[in-house]
Design a protein around this motif. Structure first.
Motif, PDB file in Angstrom:
ATOM      1  N   ALA A 151       0.823  -1.210   0.000  1.00  0.00           N
ATOM      2  CA  ALA A 151       0.000   0.000   0.000  1.00  0.00           C
ATOM      3  C   ALA A 151       0.857   1.260   0.000  1.00  0.00           C
ATOM      4  O   ALA A 151       0.525   2.248  -0.663  1.00  0.00           O
ATOM      5  CB  ALA A 151      -0.924  -0.004   1.217  1.00  0.00           C
ATOM      6  N   ARG A 176       2.266   1.846  -3.483  1.00  0.00           N
ATOM      7  CA  ARG A 176       1.239   2.422  -4.363  1.00  0.00           C
ATOM      8  C   ARG A 176       1.036   3.910  -4.069  1.00  0.00           C
ATOM      9  O   ARG A 176       1.001   4.741  -4.993  1.00  0.00           O
ATOM     10  CB  ARG A 176      -0.072   1.663  -4.199  1.00  0.00           C
ATOM     11  CG  ARG A 176      -1.208   2.243  -5.039  1.00  0.00           C
ATOM     12  CD  ARG A 176      -2.472   1.420  -4.914  1.00  0.00           C
ATOM     13  NE  ARG A 176      -3.552   2.013  -5.717  1.00  0.00           N
ATOM     14  CZ  ARG A 176      -4.738   1.439  -5.893  1.00  0.00           C
ATOM     15  NH1 ARG A 176      -5.002   0.271  -5.330  1.00  0.00           N
ATOM     16  NH2 ARG A 176      -5.657   2.032  -6.626  1.00  0.00           N
ATOM     17  N   ASP A 187      -3.661  -3.665  -4.357  1.00  0.00           N
ATOM     18  CA  ASP A 187      -2.438  -2.878  -4.526  1.00  0.00           C
ATOM     19  C   ASP A 187      -1.469  -3.549  -5.499  1.00  0.00           C
ATOM     20  O   ASP A 187      -0.857  -2.882  -6.343  1.00  0.00           O
ATOM     21  CB  ASP A 187      -1.749  -2.681  -3.165  1.00  0.00           C
ATOM     22  CG  ASP A 187      -2.534  -1.766  -2.244  1.00  0.00           C
ATOM     23  OD1 ASP A 187      -3.194  -0.837  -2.752  1.00  0.00           O
ATOM     24  OD2 ASP A 187      -2.508  -1.990  -1.021  1.00  0.00           O
ATOM     25  N   TRP A 207      -2.610  -3.103  -9.059  1.00  0.00           N
ATOM     26  CA  TRP A 207      -2.324  -1.742  -9.522  1.00  0.00           C
ATOM     27  C   TRP A 207      -0.844  -1.600  -9.880  1.00  0.00           C
ATOM     28  O   TRP A 207      -0.506  -1.033 -10.926  1.00  0.00           O
ATOM     29  CB  TRP A 207      -2.698  -0.727  -8.439  1.00  0.00           C
ATOM     30  CG  TRP A 207      -2.533   0.696  -8.891  1.00  0.00           C
ATOM     31  CD1 TRP A 207      -3.454   1.474  -9.543  1.00  0.00           C
ATOM     32  CD2 TRP A 207      -1.359   1.504  -8.765  1.00  0.00           C
ATOM     33  NE1 TRP A 207      -2.935   2.718  -9.822  1.00  0.00           N
ATOM     34  CE2 TRP A 207      -1.639   2.770  -9.354  1.00  0.00           C
ATOM     35  CE3 TRP A 207      -0.096   1.303  -8.203  1.00  0.00           C
ATOM     36  CZ2 TRP A 207      -0.710   3.805  -9.393  1.00  0.00           C
ATOM     37  CZ3 TRP A 207       0.843   2.327  -8.242  1.00  0.00           C
ATOM     38  CH2 TRP A 207       0.533   3.560  -8.836  1.00  0.00           C
TER      39      TRP A 207
END
Length: 311
Positions: free
Chosen positions: A237, A240, A271, A274
């Motif tokens: 996280a 990202r 995450d 992504w």
């Protein structure tokens, strides 16, 4: 009497003849289960491991004759150090065996990232010829911050010297270590001056989740980030968020917070998905120290250390 050696992970074929020549009696059982290890470990004076199973109090309690635990590699985060010390068992590892591999891999990933090589390669394969979109950055003259100046950090710094980089190194557990390749620095100096950051620290209770959003936000300049250490040090996280905010120009990730990709939590899965879509993120599957040369060299380092320790 020959010391018996239990080898529970797959190792380079050179290990057994090396051990036998040095006077040890090895049993090579790479397919062994944890239950089977618990049944037989009490018969051995030495155990050689990679990462098959946690070396915890349960296992060590069964290892009644064990004198030496040998980790084939650098990281010891799967070893319960307190339990090991309580059992008076010595620990050796082999960072000297794969430090060159890690230094080269980190350099390769960083150069590929800064020069957009993966993106350019993928485009040309599709007959897309875009020169301006693939303009890269030079490493020459950049200020590179290294966190952790042990074998791996030193190996990377040595390779950076050929690119005319200014290297600043921070190590919580060392002082007075400035050398030809790096200058000792504080975290505050890294935050203020670094343009590239590379991690070379072990996973401990103190480093787990340490490199987070707040940490990245402290940098005065957007940075390129390299992690060939341990993935759990940097939450997905946080990666990202730092990429989305522009604090990270890009990331080279040989390790991930959760490397069993079928066991990602729902949040981690979002995450990770992504990150996989970003052209300024490069992955490799925890192979920075895993070359053909290091695979054999680790054996030589371990056997030399065993001989010295048990002489």
């Amino acid at each position: 009497m020959q010391k018996r050696v239990l080898i529970i992970d797959t190792m380079h074929e050179s290990l057994l003849p090396m051990l036998e020549k040095a006077g040890f009696a090895p049993d090579y059982l790479p397919q062994i289960t944890r239950a089977e290890i618990l049944d037989i470990v009490g018969h051995y004076q030495v155990m050689i491991v990679r990462s098959k199973t946690p070396i915890d109090a349960e296992l060590l309690g069964k290892a009644t004759q064990l004198e030496v635990l040998a980790r084939a590699g650098a990281g010891t985060d799967q070893v319960d150090m307190a339990a090991l010390q309580a059992c008076n068992i010595a620990l050796i590892n082999a960072p000297e065996g794969n430090r060159d591999a890690v230094g080269e891999h980190a350099m390769g990933m960083l150069l590929a990232l800064m020069n957009k090589l993966l993106q350019a390669d993928a485009q040309v394969r599709q007959k897309i010829w875009q020169r301006e979109a693939n303009r890269g950055y030079e490493l020459m003259g950049k200020t590179v911050g290294i966190i952790g100046y042990g074998h791996m950090g030193q190996s990377f710094a040595k390779r950076l010297s050929g690119f005319g980089c200014r290297v600043l190194a921070y190590d919580k557990y060392k002082s007075g270590f400035s050398d030809t390749y790096a200058t000792e620095a504080s975290l505050e100096q890294l935050w203020a001056e670094a343009e590239v950051l590379s991690l070379h620290v072990p996973l401990t209770a103190a480093t787990r989740g340490w490199i987070n959003t707040d940490f990245f936000n402290r940098f005065a300049h957007p940075i390129w980030f390299v992690n060939t250490a341990r993935g759990e040090i940097v939450p997905l996280a946080s990666l990202r968020e730092a990429l989305q905010s522009g604090k990270l120009r890009g990331a080279c990730l040989d390790v991930l917070e959760q490397e069993k990709l079928d066991k990602l939590t729902p949040a981690q899965a979002v995450d990770f998905e992504w990150l996989t879509q970003q052209p300024n993120v490069i992955f490799s599957p925890h192979v920075a120290g895993w070359t053909y040369e290091s695979y054999e060299r680790i054996n030589r380092v371990l056997v030399d250390k065993l001989v010295q320790l048990t002489a």
